[in-house]
Scaffold this motif. Structure first.
Motif, PDB file in Angstrom:
ATOM      1  N   GLN A  45      21.974  41.763 -68.657  1.00  0.00           N
ATOM      2  CA  GLN A  45      20.927  41.962 -67.637  1.00  0.00           C
ATOM      3  C   GLN A  45      20.461  40.610 -67.078  1.00  0.00           C
ATOM      4  O   GLN A  45      20.298  40.445 -65.873  1.00  0.00           O
ATOM      5  N   HIS A  46      20.296  39.664 -67.960  1.00  0.00           N
ATOM      6  CA  HIS A  46      19.829  38.336 -67.576  1.00  0.00           C
ATOM      7  C   HIS A  46      20.807  37.689 -66.573  1.00  0.00           C
ATOM      8  O   HIS A  46      20.419  37.210 -65.507  1.00  0.00           O
ATOM      9  N   ASP A  49      20.847  39.621 -63.212  1.00  0.00           N
ATOM     10  CA  ASP A  49      19.696  39.302 -62.344  1.00  0.00           C
ATOM     11  C   ASP A  49      19.961  38.003 -61.584  1.00  0.00           C
ATOM     12  O   ASP A  49      19.652  37.874 -60.403  1.00  0.00           O
ATOM     13  N   LYS A  53      21.228  38.011 -57.106  1.00  0.00           N
ATOM     14  CA  LYS A  53      20.220  37.584 -56.125  1.00  0.00           C
ATOM     15  C   LYS A  53      20.803  37.635 -54.715  1.00  0.00           C
ATOM     16  O   LYS A  53      21.955  37.229 -54.511  1.00  0.00           O
ATOM     17  N   SER A  58      20.535  43.334 -56.131  1.00  0.00           N
ATOM     18  CA  SER A  58      19.412  42.566 -56.654  1.00  0.00           C
ATOM     19  C   SER A  58      18.340  43.518 -57.198  1.00  0.00           C
ATOM     20  O   SER A  58      17.950  44.473 -56.528  1.00  0.00           O
ATOM     21  N   GLY A  59      17.886  43.265 -58.404  1.00  0.00           N
ATOM     22  CA  GLY A  59      16.832  44.086 -59.003  1.00  0.00           C
ATOM     23  C   GLY A  59      17.344  45.340 -59.701  1.00  0.00           C
ATOM     24  O   GLY A  59      16.560  46.095 -60.285  1.00  0.00           O
ATOM     25  N   ARG A  61      18.798  47.869 -62.391  1.00  0.00           N
ATOM     26  CA  ARG A  61      18.661  47.916 -63.849  1.00  0.00           C
ATOM     27  C   ARG A  61      19.996  48.342 -64.440  1.00  0.00           C
ATOM     28  O   ARG A  61      20.649  49.266 -63.943  1.00  0.00           O
TER      29      ARG A  61
END
Lengths: 117, 226
Positions: A45-46, A49, A53, A58-59, A61
Motif C-alpha cells: 500500500q505504501h 500510494d 500519485k 491515486s488514493g 485502497r
C-alpha cells in the motif's frame, strides 16, 4: 523486500484496465495472493500510494485477500489447507503421513478486480 | 454522482515476467545452454561453490558465470581469476533477479557459446523465490551455520528448487545442526528434491554434486535431441 517491482506491475495492469473501461478514478483494487508469498500488505500500500500519485489510481485502497496454502498427499490423495508456519512439519490431514506431500496452491499472485467510477 | 463499477481484472501480476522467462527458456533449449539459477543467503557459499565446481568440470564443459550483486563486483573478480568468463550484473538495489535482468546478463556473456552458465542470484532466501528467471534449473545452498530450521521460515524457496546443497558440513561438529531433520522438513515441501551435503572448504561431497550436474546436462541435451 520485492514489494516495489510487484507494486509497479499492479499499477501498470490497473491503469491498462482503467483505460480499457474509460475509468476516471479507481477506488479499490482486490488482489489474490497465495499464503506462501512473503509480501507485506502495509508495504505494498505504501509503495502504491507513492507510485500512483497523479494517476487515476491515486488514493485507491488495496484489498489483499490471502489464498490458503493447499497440500496434497501422494499416498491417499487427500487435499488439505495448512498454515505457512506449520508447513515444514506438515502431516497429511487424512492418513497422518508426511513423506509424500506436495504443494498444489499458495503461490498465486493476481489482481482479481477493481472498483472504479 | 457517478456510480461505482466493479471491473473484473483477473490478471496475473507476474505474467510479464513469466512470459519473458518462458521465452528465455526456449532460446536456452535452442542453444543447448544449461543455465543454473543459484540462490542462497549471503555467506552461504555461492561463490565458493562456483570456485570449487568450475575446475572440476572444466575438461567436460565450457562454462560462464553471471554474477548479480546489489552494488559490487567482488564476486565477478574472484571468478575471473580462475580464467572462467564472468559478467557482473548490478541490480541497483533490487533484492532479486527477474527474467529480463537474467536475459541481459546472458546476452552480455554470450550464453550460446557455453554448455553451462551459472547465475549467482542476489544473496537472499525470500525475494528470488518469487520470480521465474527463465533458468533451466533452480539450485539453492543452505549452509550448516544457518540452521536446520530454515525450511520452516522460507518454504517457498525450498519448494521451488530441484537441488539443495548443504554447504559447510565440516562445521557440523561445532553445532547442533541435524541433517536428518533438515531433510525431513525439506522433503515435506518438495519430495523430489536432490540433496547434496558438502564442504567447499575440504572438498568433501563435491563429487556427488558435480556428478549429478554432469548427468543433468546430459539429460537436458538428450531431452532436446529426442
Amino acid at each position: 523486500m520485492h514489494e516495489l517491482p510487484v507494486t509497479e506491475k499492479i499499477l501498470d495492469i490497473v491503469l491498462k484496465h482503467a483505460r480499457l473501461n474509460h475509468v476516471s478514478e479507481i477506488r479499490s483494487i482486490t488482489l489474490h495472493v497465495g499464503g506462501l508469498s512473503d509480501l507485506e500488505d502495509e508495504w505494498i500500500q505504501h509503495y502504491f500510494d507513492y507510485l500512483s500519485k497523479d494517476t487515476q489510481a491515486s488514493g485507491a485502497r488495496l484489498i489483499i485477500e490471502r489464498l490458503p496454502i493447499v497440500m496434497k498427499c501422494g499416498l491417499c490423495d487427500e487435499r488439505f489447507a495448512i498454515e505457512k508456519s506449520e508447513i515444514g512439519e506438515a502431516r497429511c490431514a487424512g492418513c497422518g503421513k508426511g513423506d509424500r506431500l506436495s504443494i498444489i496452491s499458495g503461490k498465486e499472485y493476481y489482481i482479481k478486480e477493481m472498483e472504479a467510477v | 454522482m457517478e456510480k461505482v463499477r466493479l471491473i473484473e481484472v483477473k490478471e496475473n501480476i507476474l505474467s510479464d515476467n513469466d512470459a519473458v522467462a518462458a521465452d528465455l527458456r526456449r532460446t536456452l533449449f535452442a542453444s543447448e545452454t544449461y543455465v543454473i539459477n543459484l540462490m542462497a543467503s549471503p555467506g552461504a557459499g555461492k561463490t565458493s561453490l562456483l570456485l570449487q565446481t568450475l575446475p572440476r568440470l572444466s575438461d567436460l564443459f565450457s562454462m560462464g558465470v553471471v554474477e548479480a550483486d546489489i552494488d559490487s563486483a567482488v564476486d565477478a573478480e574472484k571468478i575471473m581469476k580462475t580464467g572462467v568468463k564472468s559478467v557482473q550484473l548490478r541490480t541497483g538495489g533490487f533484492c532479486h533477479l527477474d527474467a529480463s535482468m537474467v536475459k541481459k546478463g546472458l546476452d552480455a556473456i554470450g550464453y550460446e557459446k557455453f554448455d553451462i552458465v551459472f547465475i549467482e542470484n542476489v544473496g537472499n532466501l525470500v525475494c528470488p523465490a518469487e520470480f521465474d528467471t527463465g533458468a533451466i534449473a533452480d539450485v539453492m545452498i543452505l549452509s550448516v551455520p544457518e540452521g536446520d530450521d530454515k525450511p520452516l521460515k522460507y518454504p517457498l524457496m525450498f519448494s521451488k528448487c530441484s537441488v539443495l546443497i548443504v554447504n559447510k558440513t565440516d562445521m557440523a561438529v561445532l553445532s547442533d545442526f541435524d541433517i536428518k531433520k533438515l531433510e525431513k522438513r525439506v522433503r515435506r515441501l518438495n519430495p523430489g528434491i536432490k540433496i547434496f551435503p558438502l564442504s567447499c572448504r575440504t572438498g568433501e561431497g563435491l563429487g556427488s554434486w558435480t556428478g549429478w550436474l554432469e548427468g543433468a546436462v546430459a539429460e537436458f541435451r538428450k531431452g532436446i535431441s529426442t
